[in-house]
Structures are given as C-alpha cells and as structure tokens.
Design a protein around this motif. Structure first.
Motif, PDB file in Angstrom:
ATOM      1  N   LEU A  18       0.840  -1.202   0.000  1.00 39.09           N
ATOM      2  CA  LEU A  18       0.000   0.000   0.000  1.00 39.09           C
ATOM      3  C   LEU A  18       0.877   1.256   0.000  1.00 39.09           C
ATOM      4  CD1 LEU A  18      -2.997   0.384  -0.022  1.00 39.09           C
ATOM      5  CD2 LEU A  18      -2.977   0.544   2.452  1.00 39.09           C
ATOM      6  N   VAL A  19       1.931   1.192   0.809  1.00 37.62           N
ATOM      7  CA  VAL A  19       2.882   2.307   0.856  1.00 37.62           C
ATOM      8  C   VAL A  19       3.472   2.551  -0.525  1.00 37.62           C
ATOM      9  CG1 VAL A  19       5.152   2.982   1.706  1.00 37.62           C
ATOM     10  CG2 VAL A  19       3.478   2.007   3.275  1.00 37.62           C
TER      11      VAL A  19
ATOM     12  N   GLY B  18       9.609   5.803   6.528  1.00 43.74           N
ATOM     13  CA  GLY B  18       8.432   6.298   7.237  1.00 43.74           C
ATOM     14  C   GLY B  18       8.278   7.796   7.079  1.00 43.74           C
ATOM     15  N   ALA B  19       9.393   8.518   7.238  1.00 43.74           N
ATOM     16  CA  ALA B  19       9.351   9.971   7.121  1.00 43.74           C
ATOM     17  C   ALA B  19       8.944  10.377   5.714  1.00 43.74           C
ATOM     18  CB  ALA B  19      10.708  10.557   7.478  1.00 43.74           C
TER      19      ALA B  19
ATOM     20  N   LEU C  90      -1.565   6.660  -6.700  1.00 45.21           N
ATOM     21  CA  LEU C  90      -2.729   5.773  -6.676  1.00 45.21           C
ATOM     22  C   LEU C  90      -3.583   5.992  -7.918  1.00 45.21           C
ATOM     23  CD1 LEU C  90      -3.983   3.785  -4.562  1.00 45.21           C
ATOM     24  CD2 LEU C  90      -5.389   5.681  -3.808  1.00 45.21           C
TER      25      LEU C  90
ATOM     26  N   PHE D  12       6.587   2.734  11.119  1.00 47.23           N
ATOM     27  CA  PHE D  12       7.948   2.549  10.601  1.00 47.23           C
ATOM     28  C   PHE D  12       8.938   3.375  11.412  1.00 47.23           C
ATOM     29  CE2 PHE D  12       7.055   1.364   5.881  1.00 47.23           C
ATOM     30  CZ  PHE D  12       6.928   0.059   6.269  1.00 47.23           C
ATOM     31  N   ALA D  13       8.589   4.673  11.549  1.00 46.75           N
ATOM     32  CA  ALA D  13       9.519   5.604  12.178  1.00 46.75           C
ATOM     33  C   ALA D  13       9.726   5.242  13.654  1.00 46.75           C
ATOM     34  CB  ALA D  13       8.995   7.028  12.036  1.00 46.75           C
TER      35      ALA D  13
ATOM     36  N   MET E  98      -3.706  16.186  10.222  1.00 44.31           N
ATOM     37  CA  MET E  98      -4.341  15.095   9.474  1.00 44.31           C
ATOM     38  C   MET E  98      -5.780  14.875   9.911  1.00 44.31           C
ATOM     39  SD  MET E  98      -2.037  14.318   7.507  1.00 44.31           S
ATOM     40  CE  MET E  98      -2.950  13.019   6.697  1.00 44.31           C
TER      41      MET E  98
ATOM     42  N   GLY F  18       3.265   5.154   8.346  1.00 40.71           N
ATOM     43  CA  GLY F  18       4.610   5.713   8.283  1.00 40.71           C
ATOM     44  C   GLY F  18       5.179   5.926   9.674  1.00 40.71           C
ATOM     45  N   LEU F  19       4.292   6.323  10.577  1.00 35.67           N
ATOM     46  CA  LEU F  19       4.677   6.545  11.968  1.00 35.67           C
ATOM     47  C   LEU F  19       5.127   5.237  12.628  1.00 35.67           C
ATOM     48  CD1 LEU F  19       4.598   9.236  13.320  1.00 35.67           C
ATOM     49  CD2 LEU F  19       2.427   8.637  14.365  1.00 35.67           C
TER      50      LEU F  19
ATOM     51  N   LEU G 106       7.170   8.638   3.598  1.00 37.02           N
ATOM     52  CA  LEU G 106       5.756   8.315   3.413  1.00 37.02           C
ATOM     53  C   LEU G 106       4.869   9.404   4.016  1.00 37.02           C
ATOM     54  CD1 LEU G 106       3.525   6.360   2.588  1.00 37.02           C
ATOM     55  CD2 LEU G 106       3.723   5.334   4.829  1.00 37.02           C
ATOM     56  N   ILE G 107       5.219   9.795   5.254  1.00 33.12           N
ATOM     57  CA  ILE G 107       4.420  10.832   5.915  1.00 33.12           C
ATOM     58  C   ILE G 107       4.446  12.116   5.081  1.00 33.12           C
ATOM     59  CG2 ILE G 107       4.299  12.313   7.951  1.00 33.12           C
ATOM     60  CD1 ILE G 107       5.355   9.951   9.580  1.00 33.12           C
TER      61      ILE G 107
ATOM     62  N   VAL H 281     -10.266   9.765  -2.534  1.00 37.03           N
ATOM     63  CA  VAL H 281      -9.389   8.814  -1.871  1.00 37.03           C
ATOM     64  C   VAL H 281      -9.148   9.211  -0.437  1.00 37.03           C
ATOM     65  CG1 VAL H 281      -7.082   7.877  -1.859  1.00 37.03           C
ATOM     66  CG2 VAL H 281      -8.287   8.153  -3.998  1.00 37.03           C
ATOM     67  N   LEU H 282      -8.818  10.491  -0.264  1.00 43.27           N
ATOM     68  CA  LEU H 282      -8.531  10.916   1.086  1.00 43.27           C
ATOM     69  C   LEU H 282      -9.825  11.150   1.854  1.00 43.27           C
ATOM     70  CD1 LEU H 282      -5.592  13.316   0.249  1.00 43.27           C
ATOM     71  CD2 LEU H 282      -5.468  10.958   0.955  1.00 43.27           C
ATOM     72  N   GLY H 283     -10.900  11.375   1.124  1.00 43.72           N
ATOM     73  CA  GLY H 283     -12.157  11.674   1.792  1.00 43.72           C
ATOM     74  C   GLY H 283     -12.885  10.451   2.297  1.00 43.72           C
TER      75      GLY H 283
ATOM     76  N   MET I 245      -8.100   6.924   4.731  1.00 42.74           N
ATOM     77  CA  MET I 245      -6.986   6.403   3.938  1.00 42.74           C
ATOM     78  C   MET I 245      -5.689   7.153   4.250  1.00 42.74           C
ATOM     79  SD  MET I 245      -6.149   4.427   1.418  1.00 42.74           S
ATOM     80  CE  MET I 245      -4.758   4.341   0.327  1.00 42.74           C
ATOM     81  N   ALA I 246      -5.763   8.480   4.241  1.00 40.68           N
ATOM     82  CA  ALA I 246      -4.571   9.280   4.508  1.00 40.68           C
ATOM     83  C   ALA I 246      -4.093   9.050   5.927  1.00 40.68           C
ATOM     84  CB  ALA I 246      -4.873  10.758   4.285  1.00 40.68           C
TER      85      ALA I 246
ATOM     86  N   VAL J 173       2.220  11.731   1.923  1.00 44.74           N
ATOM     87  CA  VAL J 173       0.789  11.799   2.191  1.00 44.74           C
ATOM     88  C   VAL J 173       0.379  13.208   2.577  1.00 44.74           C
ATOM     89  CG1 VAL J 173      -1.085  10.946   3.617  1.00 44.74           C
ATOM     90  CG2 VAL J 173       0.682   9.387   2.849  1.00 44.74           C
ATOM     91  N   MET J 174       1.231  13.860   3.387  1.00 45.55           N
ATOM     92  CA  MET J 174       0.851  15.190   3.854  1.00 45.55           C
ATOM     93  C   MET J 174       0.963  16.235   2.762  1.00 45.55           C
ATOM     94  SD  MET J 174       2.061  15.268   7.796  1.00 45.55           S
ATOM     95  CE  MET J 174       1.127  16.711   8.192  1.00 45.55           C
TER      96      MET J 174
ATOM     97  N   ARG K 189      -0.098  15.878  -0.122  1.00 40.41           N
ATOM     98  CA  ARG K 189      -1.355  15.752  -0.867  1.00 40.41           C
ATOM     99  C   ARG K 189      -1.166  15.653  -2.362  1.00 40.41           C
ATOM    100  NH1 ARG K 189      -6.181  16.929   2.471  1.00 40.41           N
ATOM    101  NH2 ARG K 189      -5.237  16.925   4.495  1.00 40.41           N
TER     102      ARG K 189
ATOM    103  N   ILE L 234       0.994   4.238  -2.871  1.00 42.72           N
ATOM    104  CA  ILE L 234       0.826   5.655  -2.541  1.00 42.72           C
ATOM    105  C   ILE L 234       2.046   6.448  -2.958  1.00 42.72           C
ATOM    106  CG2 ILE L 234       0.503   7.296  -0.660  1.00 42.72           C
ATOM    107  CD1 ILE L 234      -1.888   5.531  -1.254  1.00 42.72           C
TER     108      ILE L 234
ATOM    109  N   LEU M 281      -2.321   5.780   6.275  1.00 37.74           N
ATOM    110  CA  LEU M 281      -0.984   5.803   5.695  1.00 37.74           C
ATOM    111  C   LEU M 281       0.001   6.595   6.541  1.00 37.74           C
ATOM    112  CD1 LEU M 281      -2.082   6.071   2.063  1.00 37.74           C
ATOM    113  CD2 LEU M 281      -0.597   4.314   2.995  1.00 37.74           C
ATOM    114  N   VAL M 282      -0.449   7.762   7.024  1.00 34.16           N
ATOM    115  CA  VAL M 282       0.456   8.563   7.843  1.00 34.16           C
ATOM    116  C   VAL M 282       0.829   7.797   9.109  1.00 34.16           C
ATOM    117  CG1 VAL M 282       0.499  10.538   9.382  1.00 34.16           C
ATOM    118  CG2 VAL M 282      -0.086  10.845   7.013  1.00 34.16           C
TER     119      VAL M 282
ATOM    120  N   GLY N 276      -9.287  11.988   5.157  1.00 34.94           N
ATOM    121  CA  GLY N 276     -10.061  10.753   5.240  1.00 34.94           C
ATOM    122  C   GLY N 276      -9.270   9.635   5.879  1.00 34.94           C
TER     123      GLY N 276
END
Lengths: 334, 289
Positions: free
Chosen positions: A248-249, A288-289, A256, B106-107, B89, B103-104, A291-292, A330-332, B95-96, A295-296, A298, A252, B99-100, B93
C-alpha cells in the motif's frame, strides 16, 4: 474510461527501457534487485486496480501473493505438476480466494473494508503458519523454476529469469489495461464514484467488486508464483500483513489509480530500501518519514507530482482534475 | 483435567487478563476514533514505547517508578505527535490517516531500535506482586491478578468519568455528533487533544504493565496492533461499550480456543471477525451517528 496521457506513456516507456537496459547489462546483484522490483511491481499493480480504480483499499494482497507462492510450491514441488500448470493453478487458487474475499467484504466501506481484508489476510497467515503441510516456520524449499529450454530460453540464471519476469510484468500490465477498459472496469469506476447510482442502474454491485477483486487476486497470485521461483524458498513471512501494508505504501508513493505509478513506486521503494540499508540500519525511519511527507503533501505520489509539475497543458488539466477528484475521494472516503 | 472446575477458573482468569490488557489499548484507540474519526495505527507503537520507558525507568528507580512515569512519558510523546502531525491530518479521510500512521509505525519502530537496541529487555516483577495467590482451590500468579484488577479499576473509573461528570458528557456528545457538540459551545478540538493524550497514556500504561509478562522488543507494538484492531472492530469503532465487549470476546475466544481447539485457535478469532463484519458490518455496539 481508462486511458494513458502522453506523459504517462513517456514514463512507462522510460521505465521499460530502463528495466530492459538493466536486465541486459547488469551483474548478478543488479539483476536480483531488478527481479525483486518487477515482482513487487506486479503485486502493487494488482493492488492499484482494486484500491486506485475501485476504491477498495485492501490489506490482504500480501497474503494473496504469499498464497500464490505457497500454492505454486505445493503444486510443483509436492504434487509434482509441471511448473507452467502449477503457475496457472496458483493464479486460479488465489483468484478464487480473492473472489470470495471480495464478495464477503463488498458490503463494508472505508476503514471496515480495510479491517475485513486484514482479517482474511491474517487468517491465511495464521493457517499457513500452523498447518504442517506448509512446513510452518521453516517454510518450504526446493521449488523448481519454469523450464523454457525447449524454446531456447534458460531461466536458471538470473539474467534469463529477470527478462522472463519483465515479460510477464508487461503482459500483466497489458491485461490490467484491458480489464480497466472493459465493461467490468467501467462498471468499477462507476461503483467507485457512486455505488447507489450504479445499483439504481441495475448493476449488481457486489458482483463487480468481487470479480475485480478476483482478477486482482489472480495477478497477486501470479506475482507470488514468480517470487517463489525467484528465491526458490518460501516462508510464512510472505503472508504477513506488513507485506500488504508495504504494498500500500508503494502504491501511494508511486501514485494511486495511475497504473504507471505503482511501477515507479516499486522501483523507487526498493532502490531506496537497498541504498538506505547499505548506509544505515534504520532505513525504516527514513521510509516512514518520506511516506508521511508524501501523504501530507497531498500530491498523488511521485507520478502525481511529476504530472502536476511537468505535464503538458492538456495533461496538466487532466491531472489537475484527477488530483482534485482523487484527494477528495481517496482521502475523503477511501 | 477438562472436567475440573479449577482448570476452567484458571483459563477464565487468563482470558480476563488478556482482555484487560487489550481493553487498556482499545479504549484509547476507540475513543480517539469515536471523537474525531481518526484511525491511529501507531497506537501499538505507543504501547511499545510505554514498555521501553517502563524498562528504562525501572532500571533506575524500580518497577513502580516505571509504572507511574511511563504513561506520563507516553502521553508526552502523544502531545508531540498531536501537535506535529495529527492535528494536521484530522480532517483527512481514513486512507490518509492510515498511511500517515503507518509511516509513523515505521519511524517509531526504528526510534525504539535506535535508543534501546534490538535485544529484548526484561523487567522484574515487583516483590509485592511476585508469587502466587491461592483461592477457591487454584493458584494464580499475583501479578496477573493485579493486571485484572487494574483493568477493572480503569474501566470503573472511565465509566464513572464518562457517565457522571461534565467532561464525560462532553466527550459523549462529541462522539455522538461532533458538529452539534461544537455548536453547543464545546471546544471539541481541545477535548480531542485531551482524550488523545489520555489514550496515549493508557497505551503507555498497557505497555508498562505488559512488559514484565512479555519481553520488551521493538516489534511488540506491531504484534499487539492486530488484536487491538480486531477488538475495536468486533466491538464497534468509537464505542466504549464495544471496547469492553470486544476485549472480552477476544480474550475468551483466544484463550479457550487455544485450550479446546489448538489446531483452529489462531484462525478462530479471524473467522469470528469476518463473521461479525458480514453480519453486522459496523460491529456489535456501533457508535451512534
């Protein structure tokens, strides 16, 4: 309807050229990584079909891939089937399993869908871990590779196998495009946008979801059969939910619902992983960083970012519309 | 053995102990979800963090120092997480968020590895709880009884706070309908912040309590995450009743499954979860609204 923008075609061509170049020139280690990337790309392509185009965020695709690997190993090494038949059998088994999972989960949405697929994935993991026929924690070894020596192709070396995986991935990509352009694929898009409306139009919504999930499961199973042949040894770790999470990571990271994105994501993720793990044992922290951050930000992954930045005018407008829609949908209400 | 009442008592206590541990984790997760529809997959990592804090503090000042300070330290980590990440965040939604927080995971996994290393740590059970109690003809480790008592105490305290106090009424209002609660003048934002920190603290407490039973390893957060998620999905996301019901269902199915049907035990709970999702897609006690 699904179609490639010229930018996506360019990215796809570039990727194919890079993979082919790598497959023909690289040494052993490079070839191993390339094969790994190609197999991961196949898995995340399968995930992108359900998650990106169907809005069904699945956390059981790792288990489907692992299931495919185990099915292949059992059919070829234990039951003595020829490898080609075993590969077809593995894809059929995972396809059927995925169809059932899709049918059962079709009613759930959002976080509940994620949880339901997670439950099925974990069920498979626990079963494989416990049942003696799968070799438990020790896994299974002695898995044969496909033998194409009759038509003059040697798959026992890493170069031959990498080229073979590339060919299979290309075929799978073509199939995915065909699926998405078919009536089924269009119904899927409709279901993703408005389930109620599609139901009112007379569509059997759960059937569409289950069919697509089944097809996606077949692709994941095929990826598993290739993974089993690649390492010639499998362990229950293949089915762990973290594999699904990682897939999934990767989707993203790449973008997607773009079909090209997963390929970019797979390459980026594995290269990053290999480069970083050579530098630091804490590569998870960096991934991880990243990925965050992705996602952030957008943006819709790497491909979304490229499109927003370098897309031609038409492409940019399409990308902008898709991005707007995507971040809302997707995010909603994934 | 199977016809012996003491044996059943013993298994029931084991089940209860597992349930209480999961309850401590799921209550935080479920209230956070219920209030703000935020899915925090990193909740398990906070539990691991709690166990590590407890191990380090216990090495300095004994078990009780870890027991009392680890939840506070994890709640502090929660404050950092909230202001740095989660606040931003909140309106995305699921999904985000998934995912965040993935990621956390992992970190945080690597953060614990970085500070405490890969080797498993151990905590001594404090002298007062070391040993076994004999009652009703069975012997049971005092420490496990302590966990059960602690879980019940926290449950009672939460029930009182949520049912009888004003802040409890505000939280319930926020869970039922956050927009309406905000209209009534409740600062839902701040309420969520408080609840989030308390939830993190409870996760830390669970880690500190579990540390002497299990060894403290970097991946303990990953291992507990799935059971916790199963608990809140069976119980119903965002519902307090669901958290306790789900914990009890999980604890008893898992424990008695392992005793009665060892072959099927590991699959049993997942099959149950799938069945619940098929029959009641929103869980047994879904939150209203």
């Amino acid at each position: 309807m699904f179609h490639h923008t010229s930018l996506r075609c360019a990215v796809l061509g570039l990727l194919a050229a890079a993979a082919l170049f790598q497959a023909l020139t690289a040494e052993y280690f490079g070839l191993e990584i390339l094969t790994e990337i190609l197999i991961l790309a196949m898995l995340v392509l399968a995930l992108d079909i359900v998650a990106g185009f169907g809005g069904m965020v699945s956390l059981c695709h790792g288990a489907l891939m692992g299931g495919g690997a185990y099915a292949y190993a059992l059919l070829s090494a234990k039951a003595g089937l020829p490898p080609l038949a075993a590969m077809a059998g593995a894809a059929a088994v995972t396809g059927a399993a995925a169809w059932l999972i899709g049918a059962v989960c079709a009613r759930s949405h959002g976080i509940y869908f994620i949880m339901a697929t997670l439950a099925f994935g974990q069920m498979a993991y626990s079963y494989v871990f416990e049942a003696p026929v799968f070799g438990g924690d020790d896994g299974l070894g002695g898995i044969p590779r496909l033998d194409l020596s009759q038509i003059g192709i040697d798959l026992s070396g890493s170069r031959g196998f990498a080229l073979f995986c590339l060919a299979v991935l290309a075929a799978v990509y073509g199939t995915a495009v065909l699926i998405l352009r078919s009536g089924l694929g269009r119904s899927l898009c409709g279901v993703k946008h408005n389930e109620q409306r599609m139901r009112a139009l007379g569509l059997t919504v759960w059937r569409v979801k289950a069919d697509v999930f089944g097809l996606s499961g077949m692709i994941a199973g095929l990826a598993g059969a290739l993974a089993a042949q690649h390492i010639m040894y499998i362990s229950p770790g293949l089915l762990s939910w973290t594999v699904s999470g990682e897939a999934l990571v990767v989707v993203i990271l790449g973008g997607l619902g773009t079909l090209v994105g997963p390929l970019v994501g797979a390459a980026a993720f594995l290269l990053l992983k290999h480069e970083l793990s050579a530098v630091t044992p804490y590569w998870h922290l960096v991934v991880g960083a990243i990925l965050i951050a992705v996602v952030m930000s957008r943006a819709n992954g790497i491909v979304g970012w490229i499109e927003a930045r370098w897309g031609g005018r038409g492409d940019r407008r399409a990308a902008e519309a898709a991005r707007k829609q995507k971040s809302e949908e997707v995010l909603g209400d994934a | 053995m199977a016809h012996d009442l003491g044996f059943w008592m013993l298994q029931a206590l084991n089940a209860l102990q597992l349930s209480m541990l999961l309850f401590l984790l799921s209550i935080g997760l479920t209230v956070i979800f219920g209030l703000m529809h935020f899915v925090n997959l990193a909740h398990g990592s906070l539990y691991a963090l709690g166990a590590y804090f407890a191990a380090s503090l216990a090495a300095i000042g004994g078990y009780w120092m870890g027991f009392f300070l680890a939840p506070v330290a994890v709640a502090g980590a929660g404050v950092l997480l909230y202001s740095g990440l989660i606040k931003r965040m909140r309106n995305s939604g699921p999904m985000a968020q998934v995912l965040v927080t993935f990621g956390l995971i992992f970190a945080l996994l690597d953060v614990t590895r970085f500070f405490w290393g890969d080797l498993a740590l151990a905590i001594e059970i404090p002298a007062i709880l070391d040993g076994r109690l004999t009652f009703l003809g069975i012997e049971y480790p005092a420490y496990r009884l302590f966990i059960i008592a602690l879980g019940l105490a926290i449950f009672a305290a939460l029930a009182v706070v949520l049912d009888r106090t004003q802040i409890g009424a505000m939280i319930r209002a926020g869970v039922d309908n956050d927009a309406m609660a905000a209209c009534l003048g409740i600062n839902v934002e701040r309420l969520f912040f408080i609840v989030f920190c308390v939830g993190c603290g409870l996760a830390g407490l669970a880690g500190a309590v579990a540390a002497p039973l299990l060894s403290v390893t970097p991946d303990m957060g990953l291992q507990i995450l799935i059971p916790t998620l199963i608990v809140i999905v069976i119980g119903g996301l965002g519902s307090l009743k669901g958290a306790i019901a789900g914990s009890l269902v999980y604890g008893f199915v898992q424990t008695f499954g392992a005793v009665l049907a060892p072959q099927a035990a590991s699959v049993l709970i997942y099959a149950l979860l799938a069945a619940v999702l098929v029959i009641k897609p929103a869980g047994l006690f879904p939150a209203k609204g």
